[in-house]
Design a protein around this motif. Sequence first.
Motif, mmCIF file in Angstrom:
data_model
loop_
_atom_site.group_PDB
_atom_site.id
_atom_site.type_symbol
_atom_site.label_atom_id
_atom_site.label_comp_id
_atom_site.label_asym_id
_atom_site.label_seq_id
_atom_site.Cartn_x
_atom_site.Cartn_y
_atom_site.Cartn_z
ATOM 1 N N HIS A 13 0.837 -1.202 0.000
ATOM 2 C CA HIS A 13 0.000 0.000 0.000
ATOM 3 C C HIS A 13 0.867 1.243 0.000
ATOM 4 O O HIS A 13 2.060 1.211 0.300
ATOM 5 N N HIS A 34 -4.185 1.526 9.598
ATOM 6 C CA HIS A 34 -5.139 1.111 8.566
ATOM 7 C C HIS A 34 -4.647 1.622 7.215
ATOM 8 O O HIS A 34 -4.090 2.705 7.122
ATOM 9 N N ALA A 36 -5.470 1.039 2.602
ATOM 10 C CA ALA A 36 -6.078 0.340 1.465
ATOM 11 C C ALA A 36 -4.967 -0.501 0.845
ATOM 12 O O ALA A 36 -4.023 0.023 0.270
ATOM 13 N N ASP A 37 -5.060 -1.822 1.003
ATOM 14 C CA ASP A 37 -3.974 -2.735 0.654
ATOM 15 C C ASP A 37 -4.282 -3.531 -0.607
ATOM 16 O O ASP A 37 -5.439 -3.838 -0.899
ATOM 17 N N PHE A 38 -3.230 -3.893 -1.347
ATOM 18 C CA PHE A 38 -3.367 -4.655 -2.592
ATOM 19 C C PHE A 38 -2.488 -5.912 -2.572
ATOM 20 O O PHE A 38 -2.109 -6.444 -3.604
ATOM 21 N N ASP A 40 -3.106 -9.014 -1.785
ATOM 22 C CA ASP A 40 -3.741 -10.225 -2.313
ATOM 23 C C ASP A 40 -4.251 -10.051 -3.736
ATOM 24 O O ASP A 40 -4.991 -10.897 -4.238
ATOM 25 N N GLU A 42 -6.259 -7.719 -4.673
ATOM 26 C CA GLU A 42 -7.577 -7.069 -4.595
ATOM 27 C C GLU A 42 -7.465 -5.916 -3.606
ATOM 28 O O GLU A 42 -6.940 -6.080 -2.505
ATOM 29 N N LEU A 43 -7.929 -4.728 -3.996
ATOM 30 C CA LEU A 43 -7.836 -3.562 -3.128
ATOM 31 C C LEU A 43 -8.889 -3.643 -2.034
ATOM 32 O O LEU A 43 -10.086 -3.739 -2.320
ATOM 33 N N LYS A 44 -8.429 -3.632 -0.779
ATOM 34 C CA LYS A 44 -9.369 -3.668 0.343
ATOM 35 C C LYS A 44 -8.743 -2.997 1.557
ATOM 36 O O LYS A 44 -7.517 -2.944 1.701
ATOM 37 N N GLU A 45 -9.594 -2.458 2.408
ATOM 38 C CA GLU A 45 -9.157 -1.789 3.629
ATOM 39 C C GLU A 45 -8.712 -2.853 4.635
ATOM 40 O O GLU A 45 -9.440 -3.799 4.912
ATOM 41 N N GLU A 46 -7.496 -2.691 5.163
ATOM 42 C CA GLU A 46 -6.932 -3.658 6.108
ATOM 43 C C GLU A 46 -6.375 -2.932 7.325
ATOM 44 O O GLU A 46 -5.992 -1.761 7.239
#
Length: 118
Positions: A13, A34, A36-38, A40, A42-46
């Motif tokens: 990220h 926190h 927005a991570d990529f 995996d 797929e962009l998702k909040e982690e």
Amino acid sequence: MRQAKTLKIYANHLLVSTMKMQEHAGSDKSCVWHAADFADGELKEEMFAIRFGSVENCKKFKDLVDEIAESLAKDEGKVNEDGSSTAGLLEKLTVSESKSEEGVKGEAVTKSEATASE
């Protein structure tokens, strides 16, 4: 960031101006944040946590991330100021036809009329 033994991508990220790094409750050697991570694909909040071997290393990491976030916030402020001055100049911009363009159009019409009359 990769996991130590498997080298699997763990965090992928951007550091952004809104990122807030905090000490993990109950441990002076850990930080959480926190993003927005990529990692995996797929962009998702982690939510991330990292644990260091010493309190000093944890503090250095947190301070560096905070410094980068502040620097990015200052840069964004400069962009907004530049954008405001550019917007002011754009408001003054007008488009008008010059006399020479009108003359060229007139000549073109005259040539087409001449062709149509032949």
